[in-house]
Every structure is written in C-alpha cells, then in structure tokens.
Enzyme design. Structure first.
Site, short mmCIF file in Angstrom:
data_model
loop_
_atom_site.label_atom_id
_atom_site.label_comp_id
_atom_site.label_asym_id
_atom_site.label_seq_id
_atom_site.Cartn_x
_atom_site.Cartn_y
_atom_site.Cartn_z
N GLU A 263 0.89 -1.18 0.00
CA GLU A 263 0.00 0.00 0.00
C GLU A 263 0.92 1.21 0.00
O GLU A 263 1.47 1.57 1.04
CB GLU A 263 -0.88 -0.01 1.25
CG GLU A 263 -1.86 -1.17 1.34
CD GLU A 263 -3.02 -1.05 0.37
OE1 GLU A 263 -3.18 0.01 -0.27
OE2 GLU A 263 -3.76 -2.04 0.24
N CYS A 297 -2.23 9.11 2.22
CA CYS A 297 -1.93 8.62 0.87
C CYS A 297 -3.09 8.95 -0.06
O CYS A 297 -2.93 9.07 -1.26
CB CYS A 297 -1.70 7.12 0.91
SG CYS A 297 -3.06 6.27 1.73
#
Ligand code: NAP
Length: 490
Positions: A263, A297
């Site tokens: 991720e 993110c």
C-alpha cells in the site's frame, strides 16, 4: 489504564507499554537500547520505547513461527470473537487511543477519534469475515475427478506500518491476519509506536494467544527488517508506506518469493466538472485535502476545476482553508495539527516555492509557521503549471494546487499523467459522466461526489506505483489465505 485514573497526557504516557512484545512477554531490547518519541506539536520528547535489535527481530519471528500451527488450528469463531472483543474495547477506550495518536502524530483530537472509529471497524468487519472463508467443490469436465479447494492461512506475516494513521494502518492488517489464522510480527513506524503498543496490550487482554502478535519497535529499521524478510520461515510481507521503501522491500522479498501486499504513495487528482454542485465539491475538497493535515496517501494532491466553476470553487475553497485553526491537536477548537517533523515542513516549503517560482498564485496561506512545532499554513494555489513538482510528487501537507481545464478528456488525461494510481475524486451531477470518467481513471479507487473513500467494507488499494493488494472488504482476508486444491479420483 485503570478506569479510575483521570486521562491526561502524563497518565496516558505512563500507562502505555514501552517494551517489545515477543511470544506473549513484554521485554526490553536485548541490548537495553531505547529511542525517543517526539510530540510534533512541541518538538519535545514524550517518552522513550525499546529499540529492538536484529536479535530481537529474530526472536519475534521465532515466536510467530512457533505459534503458527496452533493458531491456524483454532476455530474461526474463536478468532472472530477475540477480534469482536477487541473492537468493543477499543471503542470503550476511544479517548486513550485518540490522545495517544494526537500526542505522537499531531492530528487534532476530533480526527484521532475519527480514526479510532475507522480503525476499530476493521476488527468488527474481520470478526464477521473470520467465519465466512469458503472453498469450492466441483466435478472435473471429464467427470472422473472431484475438485476441492480449501483456503488456509498463508503463515507468519511481517507487517510494516507508517506513522500517518498509527491505529488504522495496523488494524487493517492485523484484523484479517487474525481472522485468517496467521501469526505476525508488527513493526510500527518509529515516530508513532505508542498507539501500536496500546493496541497490542489490548489484544492480549482480549485473549489473543502468546506469539500470535509480536511487536518490535525500533529505530534500527532496515537492519532489523531485512533478515526477517530474507528468512525462509516468513511467508508474507505486508507494507504500507512510501513507494521508494516499498520498492526496496519488494526486491528483498524476491529472494524467498514471498506473498507481498504493498500500500504505497498516491498523487490523487480531484476533478470538479462544470455541472458539479460547487458547495458539495468544496466540502469534499476540505475532506480530501485536509483530513490528517494533508498527510494521507489518499490526500487530494492536484485539483482540476472546469473553467465555468473555477473562480467560485477557488474562492470558496480558499475561504474555508483560511478559516481553519492551526495548533496543537489537544487544544480545543484546533482543526489542523502540525506536520510530522521538520523534514516534512521543509519538503512542503520546497514544493510550494517551486510552484510559485513557476507562476502559481497564492490565494491563502503560503508558508510554514514560525515557532515551536512543525506547523504549516493551509494553502490554496491557483494557476499551477503542469511542470510544477507538486503535480508529480506527493505533497503530504496542507497545500492545494488548482489547475483550470475546459475539456473532460483533457482533465482525464492530466489526472492519469502520473506514475501513481491510488485514488481519484470527481464531482459531477451527470451520472453518465461519473461512470465514463470513473472507467477512464487509472486508479484503484474513485470517489464520486465525496472526498473520502476509506471504508472497512471496501477493498482499499492502488494500481501502478501505488502498489498492489487490497485491504478491507471481502478481498482483505484473501491476502492472508492460500488456496489449496485437492483432486479426488473416483
Ligand atoms: P516510509 O518512510 O516508507 O515508512 C513506512 C514504514 O516503513 C515505517 O515503519 C518505516 O520505519 C519503515 N521503513 C522505512 N525504511 C525501511 C526499510 N529499509 N526496511 C524496512 N522498513 C522500512 O513512509 P512514511 O513516511 O512512514 O509514510 C508515508 C508514506 O506512506 C506516504 O508515501 C503515503 O502515501 C504512504 N501511505 C500509503 C497508504 C496506502 O494505503 N496506500 C496509507 C498510508 C500511507 P521507520 O519509521 O523506522 O523509518
């Protein structure tokens, strides 16, 4: 912490475990080293925690390996109930977890409470998933064999998590691993180890057997992690963090051909079309940009706004950004906390200076705040040229660059012009456009008329250099399961 104790910074810090959790035992680092944890709002040391050595890392893996077979053999319901109990306990202890996150990471308390709600939901979701792991049964085309598939835990997992969501980035890995029957070694970010230590303690209180979850806090990160990744007994690596570190870890994991989930970073575009509800788009922009002080993110990194609504959107958005209250996250009324460290402030300043030098105009904000702590003014820029560095790089701070477009196809082309592919946002009242643009966006996730996509029941993850693998949703537990096929001849 005992329920009778009043929760303050000092009572909380005193109550957090500061040792390594290995094989069910809390212990110091083998060479008694510790490292400091800083409060980013003041720059002062909060406390220090055990600094795991290479030997401690190996001990943690030994413990996970020793516990694996027994844990895989437990009843799914038993694993699910531990997760469910942990979910309830985290919610009961919301204020403790929230304060720990605000102190070590900086986000305002209200946002930390939001992360407690979001992060704990992964335990609730995966407690429900633990009893829904199914195989298949079929007849071979020639009718002579029966084909059975079963799902089994992958085995011991190394989990490396970032500092920006100290709880949720842990629970969305730990939850499915527990549900699937995997044991684990968790290495939290050195800037935010306290939340993970609290979580580990809570899980042991909820009956998680010794050795299933091992936590190594360390500042000797690469030194400790690499031997674990190269150890043939490890079966899976799951990482959330920067693309640069992710790349290194993928290389290291190639030696044992580990199962890997990555991720990684993002560079989210935020598209506002001419037919969008502008107030709603601004609301979404505040969430997509300012959640977690821009240190997510999923943070909107580039705003592409149609010329018909660009002036209204920019003005309203800049006014909302100017009305935010910057300060220490524990203070009442504060809506924007500090960045994580001085390096983060330096990077945001550099990107901003670069954009301004190339012709961007500052609508509000525009600099770091003087004084103690790592604060940066919420900033909106307009007329940002496509060659500005912030169009390509993750800003990871409260700066919103706006570029105006006229054609839908141009907007999509600019949105896709990045090596990242985590999430994109689009605002439009036209359903056909929403579907058409969602299909054309090269991203793992798309938010339509909303500024947040994260949801424990949905598969979170990216494409391109934002990584691979999914966390949450039905897909989340699959990352921790292997499929075994058994062919039965009749
Ligand atoms: P980072 O520097 O990559 O660090 C992430 C984790 O990796 C930390 O625990 C860090 O440990 C560890 N690490 C660093 N170098 C390592 C090495 N050589 N070997 C093993 N582990 C190593 O990222 P960050 O600054 O903490 O987090 C921000 C990044 O994470 C951003 O790019 C953001 O987009 C990304 N992120 C992605 C997602 C997602 O789901 N896609 C979610 C959140 C954040 P130390 O703390 O000890 O350095």
């Amino acid at each position: 912490m005992s329920p009778a104790t009043t929760l303050t910074q000092s009572t909380l810090i005193a109550s957090v475990p500061k040792q390594l959790l290995i094989g069910g035992r809390w212990r110091d680092a083998s060479d008694l080293e510790t490292f400091d944890v800083e409060d980013p709002a003041t720059g002062r040391t909060l406390t220090s925690v055990a600094n795991a050595s290479v030997a401690d890392g190996r001990d943690a893996l030994d413990a996970a390996v020793a516990a694996q077979a027994g844990w895989a053999g437990t009843a799914p319901r038993e694993r699910g109930e531990i997760l469910r109990a942990a979910y309830e306990r985290i919610v009961e202890r919301t204020e403790e977890f929230a304060l720990a996150m605000t102190l070590e990471m900086g986000k305002p308390l209200a946002e930390s409470r939001g992360e407690v709600a979001y992060g704990s939901e992964f335990f609730r979701w995966f407690s429900e998933e633990s009893v829904r792991v199914h195989g298949q049964w079929s007849v071979s085309p020639d009718g002579k064999t029966r084909l059975m598939t079963m799902r089994q835990p992958v085995g011991p997992v190394l989990m490396i998590t970032p500092w920006n969501f100290p709880l949720a980035m842990g629970t969305r890995k730990i939850g499915p691993a527990i549900a699937a029957g995997c044991t684990m070694v968790v290495k939290p970010a050195q800037q935010t180890p306290l939340t993970m230590l609290l979580l580990a303690e809570l899980l042991t209180e909820c009956g998680l057997p010794d050795g299933v979850l091992n936590v190594v806090t360390t500042s000797r990160t690469a030194e400790v992690c690499e031997p674990i990744i190269r150890d043939p007994r490890l079966r899976k690596l799951t990482f959330t963090g920067s693309t640069q570190v992710g790349r290194t870890l993928v290389e290291q994991s190639a030696e044992q051909l580990l199962r890997v989930s990555m991720e990684l970073g993002g560079n989210a575009p935020f598209l506002v079309f001419a037919d969008a509800d502008v107030d709603r788009a601004v609301e979404g922009a505040m969430l997509a940009k300012m959640r977690n002080i821009g240190e997510a993110c999923t943070a909107a990194n580039r705003f592409y706004v149609h010329e018909a609504v660009a002036e209204e959107f920019s003005r309203t958005f800049a006014a909302r950004m100017a009305a935010t209250v910057v300060g220490k996250g524990t203070k009442k009324g504060v809506t924007v906390g500090p960045l994580i460290d001085a390096k983060a402030v330096e990077k945001v300043t550099e990107l901003l200076d670069d954009a301004v030098a190339k012709g961007a105009r500052v609508l509000t904000g525009g600099q770091a705040q003087r004084g103690a702590g790592h604060f940066f003014q919420p900033t909106v820029l307009t007329d940002v040229p496509t060659d500005a560095r912030m169009q390509k790089e993750e800003i990871f701070g409260p700066v919103a660059p706006i570029t105006v477009f006229t054609d839908e196809s141009d907007a999509v082309r600019m949105a896709n012009d990045t090596e990242f592919g985590l999430v994109a946002y689009l605002f439009t009242a036209d359903l056909a456009r929403a579907l058409r643009v969602s299909e054309a966006l090269e991203y793992g996730m798309v938010g339509v008329n909303q500024g947040v996509v994260s949801n424990p029941a949905a598969p979170f993850g990216g494409v391109k250099q934002s990584g691979f693998g999914r966390e949450g949703g039905f897909e989340g537990i699959a990352e921790y399961l292997e499929t075994k096929y058994v062919g039965i001849a009749l």
